[in-house]
Write a protein that holds these residues in place. Structure first.
Motif, PDB file in Angstrom:
ATOM      1  N   LEU A  93      30.483  64.114  -0.974  1.00  0.00           N
ATOM      2  CA  LEU A  93      31.037  63.126  -1.892  1.00  0.00           C
ATOM      3  C   LEU A  93      32.331  63.667  -2.481  1.00  0.00           C
ATOM      4  N   PRO A  94      33.350  62.827  -2.646  1.00  0.00           N
ATOM      5  CA  PRO A  94      34.556  63.304  -3.330  1.00  0.00           C
ATOM      6  C   PRO A  94      34.234  63.775  -4.740  1.00  0.00           C
ATOM      7  N   VAL A  95      35.116  64.588  -5.303  1.00  0.00           N
ATOM      8  CA  VAL A  95      34.903  65.074  -6.669  1.00  0.00           C
ATOM      9  C   VAL A  95      34.797  63.904  -7.639  1.00  0.00           C
ATOM     10  N   ALA A  96      35.546  62.826  -7.367  1.00  0.00           N
ATOM     11  CA  ALA A  96      35.431  61.607  -8.172  1.00  0.00           C
ATOM     12  C   ALA A  96      35.458  60.415  -7.237  1.00  0.00           C
ATOM     13  N   SER A  97      34.530  59.490  -7.404  1.00  0.00           N
ATOM     14  CA  SER A  97      34.449  58.341  -6.504  1.00  0.00           C
ATOM     15  C   SER A  97      33.612  57.248  -7.145  1.00  0.00           C
ATOM     16  N   VAL A  98      33.725  56.043  -6.586  1.00  0.00           N
ATOM     17  CA  VAL A  98      32.849  54.933  -6.963  1.00  0.00           C
ATOM     18  C   VAL A  98      31.875  54.729  -5.812  1.00  0.00           C
ATOM     19  N   VAL A  99      30.583  54.796  -6.115  1.00  0.00           N
ATOM     20  CA  VAL A  99      29.529  54.724  -5.106  1.00  0.00           C
ATOM     21  C   VAL A  99      28.818  53.382  -5.228  1.00  0.00           C
ATOM     22  N   GLU A 100      28.697  52.690  -4.108  1.00  0.00           N
ATOM     23  CA  GLU A 100      27.958  51.428  -4.071  1.00  0.00           C
ATOM     24  C   GLU A 100      26.557  51.678  -3.517  1.00  0.00           C
ATOM     25  N   GLY A 101      25.617  50.908  -3.991  1.00  0.00           N
ATOM     26  CA  GLY A 101      24.250  51.061  -3.506  1.00  0.00           C
ATOM     27  C   GLY A 101      23.277  51.190  -4.658  1.00  0.00           C
ATOM     28  N   THR A 110      17.971  61.838 -11.932  1.00  0.00           N
ATOM     29  CA  THR A 110      16.967  62.891 -11.961  1.00  0.00           C
ATOM     30  C   THR A 110      17.549  64.182 -11.426  1.00  0.00           C
ATOM     31  N   ASP A 111      16.960  65.310 -11.805  1.00  0.00           N
ATOM     32  CA  ASP A 111      17.387  66.587 -11.244  1.00  0.00           C
ATOM     33  C   ASP A 111      16.459  67.038 -10.118  1.00  0.00           C
ATOM     34  N   ASP A 112      15.667  66.113  -9.591  1.00  0.00           N
ATOM     35  CA  ASP A 112      14.751  66.394  -8.484  1.00  0.00           C
ATOM     36  C   ASP A 112      15.535  66.378  -7.169  1.00  0.00           C
ATOM     37  N   LEU A 113      15.594  67.510  -6.488  1.00  0.00           N
ATOM     38  CA  LEU A 113      16.353  67.587  -5.238  1.00  0.00           C
ATOM     39  C   LEU A 113      15.791  66.657  -4.174  1.00  0.00           C
ATOM     40  N   ALA A 114      14.488  66.384  -4.225  1.00  0.00           N
ATOM     41  CA  ALA A 114      13.883  65.500  -3.232  1.00  0.00           C
ATOM     42  C   ALA A 114      14.471  64.093  -3.317  1.00  0.00           C
ATOM     43  N   ALA A 115      14.794  63.640  -4.526  1.00  0.00           N
ATOM     44  CA  ALA A 115      15.398  62.319  -4.692  1.00  0.00           C
ATOM     45  C   ALA A 115      16.779  62.286  -4.051  1.00  0.00           C
ATOM     46  N   LEU A 116      17.515  63.369  -4.134  1.00  0.00           N
ATOM     47  CA  LEU A 116      18.835  63.444  -3.508  1.00  0.00           C
ATOM     48  C   LEU A 116      18.715  63.452  -1.989  1.00  0.00           C
ATOM     49  N   VAL A 117      17.714  64.153  -1.460  1.00  0.00           N
ATOM     50  CA  VAL A 117      17.505  64.197  -0.009  1.00  0.00           C
ATOM     51  C   VAL A 117      17.161  62.813   0.528  1.00  0.00           C
ATOM     52  N   ARG A 118      16.375  62.048  -0.228  1.00  0.00           N
ATOM     53  CA  ARG A 118      15.947  60.721   0.229  1.00  0.00           C
ATOM     54  C   ARG A 118      17.041  59.666   0.114  1.00  0.00           C
ATOM     55  N   LEU A 119      18.149  59.992  -0.516  1.00  0.00           N
ATOM     56  CA  LEU A 119      19.205  59.007  -0.745  1.00  0.00           C
ATOM     57  C   LEU A 119      19.782  58.529   0.585  1.00  0.00           C
ATOM     58  N   PRO A 120      19.825  57.216   0.851  1.00  0.00           N
ATOM     59  CA  PRO A 120      20.384  56.723   2.113  1.00  0.00           C
ATOM     60  C   PRO A 120      21.908  56.794   2.105  1.00  0.00           C
ATOM     61  N   ASP A 121      22.499  56.448   3.234  1.00  0.00           N
ATOM     62  CA  ASP A 121      23.961  56.397   3.305  1.00  0.00           C
ATOM     63  C   ASP A 121      24.487  55.392   2.284  1.00  0.00           C
ATOM     64  N   VAL A 122      25.580  55.764   1.624  1.00  0.00           N
ATOM     65  CA  VAL A 122      26.163  54.910   0.598  1.00  0.00           C
ATOM     66  C   VAL A 122      27.640  54.687   0.899  1.00  0.00           C
ATOM     67  N   ALA A 123      28.178  53.561   0.430  1.00  0.00           N
ATOM     68  CA  ALA A 123      29.611  53.289   0.548  1.00  0.00           C
ATOM     69  C   ALA A 123      30.330  53.980  -0.602  1.00  0.00           C
ATOM     70  N   VAL A 124      31.389  54.697  -0.283  1.00  0.00           N
ATOM     71  CA  VAL A 124      32.084  55.515  -1.279  1.00  0.00           C
ATOM     72  C   VAL A 124      33.571  55.185  -1.272  1.00  0.00           C
ATOM     73  N   THR A 125      34.138  54.956  -2.458  1.00  0.00           N
ATOM     74  CA  THR A 125      35.580  54.765  -2.630  1.00  0.00           C
ATOM     75  C   THR A 125      36.124  55.920  -3.454  1.00  0.00           C
ATOM     76  N   PRO A 126      36.908  56.827  -2.847  1.00  0.00           N
ATOM     77  CA  PRO A 126      37.412  57.982  -3.604  1.00  0.00           C
ATOM     78  C   PRO A 126      38.384  57.560  -4.705  1.00  0.00           C
ATOM     79  N   LEU A 127      38.395  58.324  -5.791  1.00  0.00           N
ATOM     80  CA  LEU A 127      39.384  58.175  -6.843  1.00  0.00           C
ATOM     81  C   LEU A 127      40.347  59.357  -6.760  1.00  0.00           C
ATOM     82  N   GLU A 128      41.604  59.116  -7.086  1.00  0.00           N
ATOM     83  CA  GLU A 128      42.626  60.148  -6.995  1.00  0.00           C
ATOM     84  C   GLU A 128      42.785  60.873  -8.331  1.00  0.00           C
TER      85      GLU A 128
END
Length: 215
Positions: A93-101, A110-128
């Motif tokens: 993920l970019p350092v700053a971005s807008v994530v859809e989904g 949450t700080d549960d790593l399992a939740a991050l692993v389960r995250l599906p592909d997301v649409a990301v728009t980077p911010l400059e």
């Protein structure tokens, strides 16, 4: 195992002897323990939240057992490079971005790593990067900033201001609307305005209390 996390310009002399502290560093330590300990095969997804795009080391500088663990990751890919060991992370993920989904805010909450692993592909728009913050045009979504949480950050979009929420136990998210998005740390701006007003008041006081005949 020695490591550092840097931007694309690499580590500088200013970083020598600087102690790492804060929830972001603890998160990085936990992710590396998961990878090196063989507890996950999704190291790229875990490192994505930190904005890590490449893992780079000199040949011979990484233990064979660690290389074996990296080779088993389904989302880290070895890149041929003479004299270097490089793994590319396509989930970064970019350092700053807008994530859809819809799933991202829940996983970030949450700080549960399992939740991050389960995250599906997301649409990301980077911010400059812009003027001490980040800016860009994006659809409505969750603005994610991979900086350690601080309450002074604000995101402005669609005429509204949003305060940060903690993400993954250390970073920040903001609910933002479509259009122009601007994220800045505003406490410094407020302080500069206050100092400017104080200076103007002092000038006014000196002018009022000047001696007769002074110009």
């Amino acid at each position: 195992m020695r490591y550092a996390i840097t931007d694309r310009d690499g580590i500088t002399a200013l970083d020598i002897g600087r102690s790492g502290h804060g929830d972001g560093y603890a998160f990085l330590d936990e992710v590396l323990r998961e990878i090196v300990g063989g507890q996950t095969r999704h190291g790229g997804q875990l490192l994505a939240a930190l904005g890590v795009r490449f893992l780079v080391a000199e040949e011979g500088d990484v233990l064979p057992t660690v290389l074996d663990r990296l080779d088993t990751q389904v989302d880290l890919f070895r890149v041929p490079a003479g004299g270097l060991v490089i793994y590319r992370n396509p989930r970064q993920l970019p350092v700053a971005s807008v994530v859809e989904g819809e799933g991202f805010p829940e996983a970030a909450g949450t700080d549960d790593l399992a939740a991050l692993v389960r995250l599906p592909d997301v649409a990301v728009t980077p911010l400059e990067s812009s003027d001490g913050g980040f800016t860009g045009t994006a659809p409505a979504g969750t603005t994610y900033v991979a900086e350690q949480f601080a309450g002074g950050w604000r995101a402005r979009s669609a005429g509204a201001s949003a305060e940060p929420r903690q993400a993954f136990g250390w970073a920040m998210t903001f609910a933002t609307g479509s259009g122009q998005v601007q994220v800045r740390y505003e406490d410094d701006t407020v302080r500069r305005v206050e100092m400017l007003l104080l200076g103007l008041l002092w000038l006014a006081a000196l002018w009022i209390t000047r001696k007769p005949g002074e110009r």
